[in-house]
Design an enzyme around this catalytic site. Structure first.
Site, PDB file in Angstrom:
ATOM      1  N   ARG A 121       4.732   1.280  23.892  1.00  0.00           N
ATOM      2  CA  ARG A 121       3.257   1.279  23.754  1.00  0.00           C
ATOM      3  C   ARG A 121       2.744   2.528  23.036  1.00  0.00           C
ATOM      4  NH1 ARG A 121       3.834  -0.920  28.789  1.00  0.00           N
ATOM      5  NH2 ARG A 121       3.536  -3.160  28.729  1.00  0.00           N
ATOM      6  N   LYS A 143      -3.449   3.663   8.553  1.00  0.00           N
ATOM      7  CA  LYS A 143      -3.076   2.249   8.468  1.00  0.00           C
ATOM      8  C   LYS A 143      -1.556   2.163   8.476  1.00  0.00           C
ATOM      9  CE  LYS A 143      -6.612   0.061   5.628  1.00  0.00           C
ATOM     10  NZ  LYS A 143      -6.717  -0.719   4.382  1.00  0.00           N
ATOM     11  N   GLU A 185      -3.389   6.111  -8.210  1.00  0.00           N
ATOM     12  CA  GLU A 185      -4.249   6.172  -7.015  1.00  0.00           C
ATOM     13  C   GLU A 185      -5.102   7.451  -7.040  1.00  0.00           C
ATOM     14  OE1 GLU A 185      -4.638   3.673  -4.956  1.00  0.00           O
ATOM     15  OE2 GLU A 185      -2.761   2.548  -4.829  1.00  0.00           O
ATOM     16  N   LYS A 229     -10.028  11.104   0.540  1.00  0.00           N
ATOM     17  CA  LYS A 229      -9.556   9.995   1.393  1.00  0.00           C
ATOM     18  C   LYS A 229      -9.920  10.271   2.851  1.00  0.00           C
ATOM     19  CE  LYS A 229      -6.557   6.530   2.699  1.00  0.00           C
ATOM     20  NZ  LYS A 229      -5.380   5.710   2.579  1.00  0.00           N
ATOM     21  N   GLU A 239     -12.211   0.197   8.309  1.00  0.00           N
ATOM     22  CA  GLU A 239     -12.539  -0.564   7.099  1.00  0.00           C
ATOM     23  C   GLU A 239     -13.597  -1.636   7.326  1.00  0.00           C
ATOM     24  OE1 GLU A 239      -9.235  -1.217   4.421  1.00  0.00           O
ATOM     25  OE2 GLU A 239     -10.241  -2.949   3.570  1.00  0.00           O
ATOM     26  N   ARG A 243     -14.862   2.331   3.723  1.00  0.00           N
ATOM     27  CA  ARG A 243     -13.445   2.416   3.371  1.00  0.00           C
ATOM     28  C   ARG A 243     -13.042   1.402   2.304  1.00  0.00           C
ATOM     29  NH1 ARG A 243      -8.461   3.821   7.504  1.00  0.00           N
ATOM     30  NH2 ARG A 243      -6.861   3.748   5.925  1.00  0.00           N
ATOM     31  N   ASN A 247     -10.476   0.313  -2.259  1.00  0.00           N
ATOM     32  CA  ASN A 247      -9.843  -0.850  -2.889  1.00  0.00           C
ATOM     33  C   ASN A 247     -10.290  -1.055  -4.333  1.00  0.00           C
ATOM     34  OD1 ASN A 247      -8.157  -1.694  -0.819  1.00  0.00           O
ATOM     35  ND2 ASN A 247      -9.879  -2.629   0.253  1.00  0.00           N
ATOM     36  N   HIS A 250      -8.098  -2.908  -6.756  1.00  0.00           N
ATOM     37  CA  HIS A 250      -7.079  -3.603  -5.975  1.00  0.00           C
ATOM     38  C   HIS A 250      -7.253  -5.121  -5.928  1.00  0.00           C
ATOM     39  CE1 HIS A 250      -5.892   0.409  -4.919  1.00  0.00           C
ATOM     40  NE2 HIS A 250      -4.946  -0.015  -4.093  1.00  0.00           N
ATOM     41  N   HIS A 254      -3.844  -6.929  -6.489  1.00  0.00           N
ATOM     42  CA  HIS A 254      -3.154  -7.780  -5.517  1.00  0.00           C
ATOM     43  C   HIS A 254      -2.810  -9.133  -6.123  1.00  0.00           C
ATOM     44  CE1 HIS A 254      -5.006  -5.211  -2.070  1.00  0.00           C
ATOM     45  NE2 HIS A 254      -3.847  -4.713  -2.494  1.00  0.00           N
ATOM     46  N   HIS A 267       3.099  -0.978  -7.536  1.00  0.00           N
ATOM     47  CA  HIS A 267       1.732  -1.117  -7.025  1.00  0.00           C
ATOM     48  C   HIS A 267       0.732  -0.284  -7.838  1.00  0.00           C
ATOM     49  CE1 HIS A 267      -1.618  -1.488  -4.262  1.00  0.00           C
ATOM     50  NE2 HIS A 267      -1.679  -0.171  -4.192  1.00  0.00           N
TER      51      HIS A 267
HETATM   52  N1  LIG Z   1      -1.057   2.714   4.823  1.00  0.00           N
HETATM   53  C1  LIG Z   1      -1.810   2.835   3.750  1.00  0.00           C
HETATM   54  O1  LIG Z   1      -2.979   3.205   3.810  1.00  0.00           O
HETATM   55  C2  LIG Z   1      -1.185   2.547   2.417  1.00  0.00           C
HETATM   56  C3  LIG Z   1      -1.870   2.909   1.255  1.00  0.00           C
HETATM   57  C4  LIG Z   1      -1.239   2.685   0.030  1.00  0.00           C
HETATM   58  C5  LIG Z   1       0.014   2.102  -0.021  1.00  0.00           C
HETATM   59  N2  LIG Z   1       0.634   1.756   1.145  1.00  0.00           N
HETATM   60  C6  LIG Z   1       1.982   1.153   1.117  1.00  0.00           C
HETATM   61  O2  LIG Z   1       2.875   2.087   0.538  1.00  0.00           O
HETATM   62  C7  LIG Z   1       3.953   1.380  -0.087  1.00  0.00           C
HETATM   63  C8  LIG Z   1       4.202   1.956  -1.448  1.00  0.00           C
HETATM   64  O3  LIG Z   1       4.508   3.327  -1.311  1.00  0.00           O
HETATM   65  P1  LIG Z   1       5.428   4.087  -2.374  1.00  0.00           P
HETATM   66  O4  LIG Z   1       4.888   3.858  -3.715  1.00  0.00           O
HETATM   67  O5  LIG Z   1       5.597   5.450  -1.863  1.00  0.00           O
HETATM   68  O6  LIG Z   1       6.764   3.227  -2.325  1.00  0.00           O
HETATM   69  P2  LIG Z   1       8.221   3.444  -1.674  1.00  0.00           P
HETATM   70  O7  LIG Z   1       8.153   3.982  -0.317  1.00  0.00           O
HETATM   71  O8  LIG Z   1       8.912   2.137  -1.871  1.00  0.00           O
HETATM   72  O9  LIG Z   1       8.890   4.534  -2.623  1.00  0.00           O
HETATM   73  C9  LIG Z   1       9.085   4.235  -3.981  1.00  0.00           C
HETATM   74  C10 LIG Z   1      10.532   4.461  -4.424  1.00  0.00           C
HETATM   75  O10 LIG Z   1      10.752   5.855  -4.522  1.00  0.00           O
HETATM   76  C11 LIG Z   1      11.925   6.247  -3.804  1.00  0.00           C
HETATM   77  N3  LIG Z   1      11.645   7.596  -3.346  1.00  0.00           N
HETATM   78  C12 LIG Z   1      10.758   7.984  -2.411  1.00  0.00           C
HETATM   79  N4  LIG Z   1      10.687   9.321  -2.371  1.00  0.00           N
HETATM   80  C13 LIG Z   1      11.575   9.776  -3.278  1.00  0.00           C
HETATM   81  C14 LIG Z   1      11.946  11.070  -3.699  1.00  0.00           C
HETATM   82  N5  LIG Z   1      11.342  12.158  -3.222  1.00  0.00           N
HETATM   83  N6  LIG Z   1      12.917  11.183  -4.629  1.00  0.00           N
HETATM   84  C15 LIG Z   1      13.494  10.069  -5.161  1.00  0.00           C
HETATM   85  N7  LIG Z   1      13.158   8.816  -4.820  1.00  0.00           N
HETATM   86  C16 LIG Z   1      12.206   8.694  -3.893  1.00  0.00           C
HETATM   87  C17 LIG Z   1      12.084   5.205  -2.741  1.00  0.00           C
HETATM   88  O11 LIG Z   1      13.436   5.087  -2.346  1.00  0.00           O
HETATM   89  C18 LIG Z   1      11.591   3.949  -3.456  1.00  0.00           C
HETATM   90  O12 LIG Z   1      12.625   3.400  -4.225  1.00  0.00           O
HETATM   91  C19 LIG Z   1       3.555  -0.075  -0.100  1.00  0.00           C
HETATM   92  O13 LIG Z   1       4.280  -0.747   0.893  1.00  0.00           O
HETATM   93  C20 LIG Z   1       2.078  -0.053   0.255  1.00  0.00           C
HETATM   94  O14 LIG Z   1       1.659  -1.222   0.938  1.00  0.00           O
HETATM   95  C21 LIG Z   1       0.069   1.979   2.339  1.00  0.00           C
HETATM   96 ZN   LIG Z   2      -3.239   1.103  -3.535  1.00  0.00          ZN
END
Ligand SMILES: NC(=O)c1ccc[n+]([C@@H]2O[C@H](COP(=O)([O-])OP(=O)(O)OC[C@H]3O[C@@H](n4cnc5c(N)ncnc54)[C@H](O)[C@@H]3O)[C@@H](O)[C@H]2O)c1
Ligand SMILES: [Zn+2]
Length: 387
Positions: A121, A143, A185, A229, A239, A243, A247, A250, A254, A267
């Site tokens: 929990r 999130k 972003e 942010k 949201e 918030r 987007n 986005h 999406h 993304h």
């Molecule tokens: N919670 C939120 O508010 C929020 C906001 C935006 C995005 N997201 C989520 O975040 C995700 C995308 O995040 P991301 O772009 O970081 O993707 P990711 O976590 O997949 O990382 C991208 C790639 O980079 C590699 N990587 C990470 N750090 C590294 C480093 N220091 N050196 C070498 N390689 C490295 C990873 O292995 C991966 O292949 C999505 O799932 C998205 O839905 C969440």
């Molecule tokens: Zn985004």
């Protein structure tokens, strides 16, 4: 090194930003009372590159630590990986006083955050984002969640971390294309809220494309993005209103991601294209001041990001957008810019207008790629950035 405090109702936490930020973790853990155990949920690639450094830092806390390695990639944000984390943690003796550490990009932050919010929990968790995207966006705001085969981010909880540690030293191994995707972003954050940051982003765009952004500029820009942010999230954690402006870009993104079945575009790249489109749509509607779309287009292109979709039809994008969970009661919801730094939400844009602007937008992409193909890409790094 900077510390920014994020304050949402019921919780307040520090975000440490800069090279060497990891050193803040130990005094922080001591000051709030040491955890009984530390569980690191790590991206396997990041653990291989930087795991020794984090392990050594945690060793000095003299608390037992367990590592759970997660294969890189969006496909790890799933129920079976969560099940593996829950069960491994339980078998390794997790208790309510344990601390969970997310070590990787946004995938790990979302997955580990959801695990922390649900196991026993809820246990405390700390984010150590290692991508630019996770620093400026995913790791701040609370999130968390996973994907279902039916769509992205459909199951999750709101859970704020106890601290976020953004250590730029981890970015040294990040592929340039991933850095640029995170930069999209940053452009978004500036465009919706801060003309001063947007101007700074414009000045630094060529350095981003060339992979030569200075640590000093990065620190200023990441710091300001996190402040923005944090202020948006503080005003609207769940949201229900403000918030939503995060987007911007986005709605189309999406649709593009779904139409491409999450494969060819990162993304942030989809968001880059989506921002140019939203600005175009806003200008067509008379909401966005004329000239804003071309400014957004230029800064993204100068940063080495794609600005038009390729190899995907208007029909498939439109139908993928119709399935988006962020539809309002009156249809698709568009975050539009009035000018750089100010937004307006529109949820009654006629589908015919969207379709018309999209078809024109796609045809420009086709023309642009023909021009680029015959004369070479804009720059080597632009070319490298597009698969
Ligand atoms: N919670 C939120 O508010 C929020 C906001 C935006 C995005 N997201 C989520 O975040 C995700 C995308 O995040 P991301 O772009 O970081 O993707 P990711 O976590 O997949 O990382 C991208 C790639 O980079 C590699 N990587 C990470 N750090 C590294 C480093 N220091 N050196 C070498 N390689 C490295 C990873 O292995 C991966 O292949 C999505 O799932 C998205 O839905 C969440
Ligand atoms: Zn985004």
């Amino acid at each position: 090194m900077r510390t920014i405090t994020v304050a949402v109702p019921g919780s307040e936490y520090p975000v440490w930003i800069g090279s060497g930020a990891l050193a803040r973790l130990r005094p922080f853990s001591r000051s709030r009372g040491l955890p009984t155990k530390v569980f690191v949920i790590a991206d396997a690639r990041v653990a291989k590159q930087h795991g020794d450094r984090l392990r050594a830092e945690l060793d000095r806390l003299a608390v037992p630590q367990s590592w759970i390695l997660v294969p890189p990639g969006e496909s790890s944000k799933c129920v079976s990986m969560l099940d593996r984390i829950w069960r491994t943690a339980v078998r390794s003796g997790i208790d309510r006083g344990s601390l969970l550490v997310a070590f990787g990009g946004g995938v790990i932050g979302d997955l580990a955050g959801f695990a922390a919010g649900t196991i026993l929990r809820g246990v405390d968790f700390v984010q150590i984002p290692t991508t630019l995207l996770a620093m400026v966006d995913a790791s701040v705001g609370g999130k968390t969640g996973i994907n279902l085969p039916e769509g992205k981010n459909l199951v999750g909880v709101f859970l704020q971390p106890c601290a976020v540690c953004m250590d730029f030293d981890f970015l040294s191994s990040l592929p340039p294309r991933e850095l640029r995707a995170g930069w999209a972003e940053v452009v978004k954050t500036a465009a919706i809220r801060d003309p001063g940051l947007f101007a700074k982003v414009e000045r630094n765009a060529p350095a981003v494309a060339a992979g030569q952004l200075s640590v000093r500029s990065l620190a200023e820009i990441v710091g300001r993005s996190v402040e923005i942010k944090a202020s948006v999230v503080a005003a609207d954690e769940r949201e229900s209103g403000l918030r939503m402006i995060l987007n911007f870009g986005h709605t189309l993104a999406h649709g593009l991601e779904a139409a491409n079945a999450y494969r060819s575009l990162l993304h942030g790249e989809a968001v880059a294209i989506g921002m140019v489109f939203a600005a175009r749509l806003g200008e067509e509607l008379g909401v966005t001041r004329s000239g804003v779309a071309s400014r957004i287009d230029s800064v993204l292109a100068a940063s080495g990001l794609p600005t038009r979709p390729r190899g995907v039809s208007a029909a498939s994008i439109l139908s993928a957008m119709q399935r988006d969970k962020k539809r309002g009661p009156r249809g698709l919801r568009w975050v539009l810019l009035e000018a750089i730094g100010s937004t307006s939400i529109a949820d009654a844009v006629s589908p015919e207008l969207v379709s018309k602007v999209l078809r024109r937008f796609l045809s420009e992409g086709a023309t642009e790629s023909g021009r680029l193909d015959s004369s070479g890409a804009r720059s080597p790094s632009t070319r490298k950035g597009l698969r």
